[in-house]
Structures are given as structure tokens and as C-alpha cells.
Design an enzyme around this catalytic site. Sequence first.
Site, short mmCIF file in Angstrom:
data_model
loop_
_atom_site.label_atom_id
_atom_site.label_comp_id
_atom_site.label_asym_id
_atom_site.label_seq_id
_atom_site.Cartn_x
_atom_site.Cartn_y
_atom_site.Cartn_z
CG PHE A 121 4.47 -28.42 3.45
CD1 PHE A 121 3.96 -29.08 2.34
CD2 PHE A 121 5.43 -27.43 3.25
CE1 PHE A 121 4.39 -28.75 1.06
CE2 PHE A 121 5.87 -27.11 1.98
CZ PHE A 121 5.35 -27.77 0.89
CG ASP A 122 -0.26 -31.83 9.11
OD1 ASP A 122 0.02 -31.46 10.26
OD2 ASP A 122 -0.63 -32.98 8.82
#
Length: 634
Positions: free
Chosen positions: A310-311
Site C-alpha cells: 500500500f501507498d
Amino acid sequence: MQRYILSKKNSITVISAILIVFAFFGRFGLNDMVIFTWSLIIASVLGVAPIAIQAYQALKVKVVSIDVLVTIAVIGAFLIQNYEESAIVTFLFLFGAYLEQRTLNKTRSAIKGLTDMAPETALKRVANGEFEEVDVDDVDEGDVLLVKTGAKVPVDGTVLSGEGHINEASITGESVPVSKCVGSQVYAGTILENGTIQIEAERVGEDTTFGRIIELVEEAQDSKSDTERFIDRFSKYYTPAVLLLGFIVWLFTKNVELAITILVLGCPGALVIGVPVSNVAGIGNGARNGVLLKGSEVINDFSKVDTIVFDKTGTLTVGNPEVAEKEYYSDVTEEVLEYLASVERESDHPLAKAVVNYIGKTNLHTVEETEVVKGEGVIAKVNGHRIAVGNVALMERENVELNEKARKDIVRFEQNGNSLVLTAVDSELKVLMGIRDQIRPSVKEDLQRIKNLGVKNLAVLSGDNQGTVDLVARELGLTEAHGHMLPEHKSAYIEKLQKQGQIVAFVGDGVNDSPSLALANIGIAMGSGTDVAIETSDVVLMNSDFSRLPHALGLTKATARNMKQNIIIAVGVVLILLASLLFSEWMNMTIGMLVHEASILVVILNGMRLLRYRLRGKYTKLVKSENEEVVKAA
């Protein structure tokens, strides 16, 4: 003539059914074999006509299709004067094709529903300032349009005047109306439930978000996975093999009826239709629930993902920094906040915006002699006072004394994952604010659902400092956290995971993370339907709704299982039929064809179950029980 006959397939099916019923009435009701025989002959000839045409068309392109097998079988039964079976087999084959097409169309209902929601007209402002109704194709960028209560928004655009609530289910899958006012973005195909607004057209026709969604889902439903391509190749060789088997059986047994029956029983109809119907239904479910799955290949790969990266900003967090903690070191707080707001309102920096939003409405003063110190903050004069707003380095530059309490507060704020904004007036510290991006509501529960679906590794990558990223990872229970990551570092990290044999999905905002979205096995964009998100990623979660991610993963796994089930059903039926034919006496051509058509209907109905797919409640229960265990342990 061929086209005309094929266009009347459904009518021929009905006539064949009537003739077969009439034939049996003639035999058992009237005891008239002439009526019985000729009714079946006419039914056989009528029924085999469209099947033979399709077989001929297939042979023209060097494909031995199912129609070829049935045509040969029916002609053979007709020649040995088994009119009863030739008539019933043709009817069952045509009726099965009708049911197949009808039920398959139902699985495409999501697309039909989207297409039906596409606006056809718009109220456009003309030269005299009035609004007149025009075809939506006549709307150009920059036109001003009027949207009234109950009407569909005709294009993507920005609200110029008015306000109201819009149902954006066609874009996001969420039926709760969204409030819109001046400056808000609106999308084509959404419905204004109340109010009246004027909008400026920004994207029209096929370029609208709604138009792009329809195009993408249609392309996805027409695409083929590796499994489908394998089955296509398998059918290409399997059908001639069945034909050869029938010939060999006739050669050794001289039993024409047995050989013909093998041709009928060997039809791989359910195998050919089973996988496509699962894919179409799965993609349709996603489209109706705010998840765009861009093709059958995506479903196959996504269902196997074991690592999701995930960013942080805009993905796990809201993407809008807010003041989370504050400390005041002065009694004249209101005046200091006025000075602070006056300085920060002139900056476009996210931290400055967070400060201004937190202070809210207040008296503003004239700001003079503004000096921006790169990487540290800003210095300005307000009402004759020297105001310094920035980080600890700026305070040191300005010789601002940080007492023991202030230093402890700074350490505590940083440990809590905050970015610091210190404010000094005439070299005296007055205010310390801790600003951080807020974690999306219910993300922790959604991540637990993802774990329960079999994803082993959850990692977060961010350009923020390591302390902030570690805090987010601890709070959400992620397995890895890496800060100070530039876009190229994120891509390198994904490559490293892939070299280790992991199947990686990357979830980002679709703008800064385009390289990572493209590199990952599955790129998932939190995009609100933006162009970059739609183009770069494999999956788009509309409206940036993180809760769609567990649904999307569960849906792809359910679709992959459904495909396997359909393959097992199809192959199993063929094997059972052939075994029954060779090792029992009750199996014949009519029963075999009836079972075949039933199996086709079964795999289609099984695939259609995906249209009603929802993530099962057991995952919610697991989350609840795990949370209870954590509370007890504490």
C-alpha cells in the site's frame, strides 16, 4: 437464406416442439403412425437446418465445432430412420442454445444497466441565455448545462451555481446521495435527487468517467483468460477426437446408432460456456459495486495474490492532513492564532492548509516582508511583530529558546507520527502543532478481512519519515513499513518481492504511483475514476472507497472457484455419459442430449450466482473475535 434461417432459430425451436408433441399425440392418441412419422421427419429437417448452417460456417474457417457433431449425429439418426431421436435431439440442442443465450444475457445485466443509465439529452444554455433541450452528443466542452431534480447529469463537469444531493451509484456503487455545491465535481450518468444546479461541461461523450467505465467493463467482459484460451484450444482438438472416436466405434462394432450416440454425448457444450459465464458474471458484479476489474486475466491473477503493498497517503490514510495535537506556551493565544492564520493563508503547503482549516474563521492581519526558508518554514512581519512558522530547524535559526517542556512535547509529537509546525513571535515560542494524515475509517477491519482471504503479507510504503510510517503500520497491524520511499524506490521494492516468488498487488492513488501500479502483478488504484487511475491500473476502486478492496479480492477468488467448479461439472458429465453408454443399457441419444443441455444450464446458473456475491459475514465475525482476544490480552 442462411441468415434468415438463423434469425428464426427461436421460432424453429417452438415449431419443432409443437410437431414433436403432435407426433406423440398422433401415435398414442390417434394410433396413427403416419402422423407420428411425418411430424418427426418435418421436425428433424426444420431443427437440423440452423444447426447444419452453423456447422458449415464453422467448417469454412476450419473449425470442427459442436454443431458439426450434432449435425452428423442427427443426419445419421435420420438415415437409420430413428426419427424420434433425430427430432428430439435437434429440439433439445436448439432449446439449450436458447436458454444458454438468455441466461448469458442476464449475466451481462450490469452492462445493460449501465448503458440504460447513460443520459441521452441535456439542457444547454444558448446565445440568448435560455436553456434548451439538445442531444447529449451536441454538448461541447465549456458549455453551461442546467440539471433539474430527478434528471441525469449529462457530462462530467464542475458546479457553477446551485446545490443539491446526487446519487453516484453508477460511478461508485454507493447509493447514499452526495452533497454538491459550487466548485464540486459531478459525473455523467449520476442522478440529481434534489435541488437545481448549473454545471460547466469538462468531459463529454465517451470521454466522461461514465463512458470510460462502460467501455472498460465491456472490454473486460469480452476479454479471455488463460483458462478460456486453453479451453478454446482444447475444444478445437477435442471435437475432432470425439468424431474420430465415433468413427472407430462404428468401424469395430458396425453399430451406427452407438457411434452416433457417442457424437452426441461427447459434445463439450458446458465446458465451452462455463468459464466465460463465470468471468462475465464476476466482472458484472464488480461494476455494480464500484469495482472495475479490467479483464478475465486480472481476475485470475488477483485471486492468487499473496502480498499487497500500500501507498500510505490517500490509500490507508484520507490524504488530507489535519491538526491532531497542539500545545500553547502563551496566554495571548487568540492573537497568536490570528498572526499564524494570516501567515499560513498565503501558502499552498498542505501543512499550512491544515493549520488554516484548524483555526477557522478569525481576524486576519496584513502580512509584510515574507521570507520563505526552503525546507524550514516562513518568516514574516505582522503588526510590527516578527513571526516565524516552521520546524525545529527554523526555530534554531531564529534563536528561539525551546525549554524542557517544549522539547519533551516535540519528542512526543514526533513519536505519535506528527509533522511539526512551531510558531514563534519575536523569537519566543508560542504554539506547537502536530499535524498528521488521518487513517481511513474502518481500514483496520478491512485489512483483517483481506488477511482472512489468504493474503499473507501487507506492507506500507511512503515518502514520509519512518516514524510516521511505523506508527501507521503498528496501528493497522501491517507486516512491513518503509519510509523515505521515492517512486523509484517503491518500484524497486516491488521487483524485489516478485523475484522472491511473491504475487504482488500494489494499491496507490494512480498518479504518483503509476510506475508501481504498472509493475505489480495487479495494480489497484484508489482513483474516484480519474484518467490516470483507469489507464494505469488493473483494478479501480471507484470513489477511493477502501472497503471495496476486500469485496474485490473476495469476488475474484469466488470467480476463480466458480470457473473450476464449472470445468469439473462439464468434464464430469461427459465422462459419466460415456461410461453409462459403454457399461449400461439405459443410455441413449435423447437422454444424453437432455443431460447435456441440463449441464449447460447448471454451469450457467452456477456462474450467475456471482451476480449476487457479497463478502460473507464470517469474516466480520472473525474480526470481532480477534478484537475481543486483543482486549482480553490487554
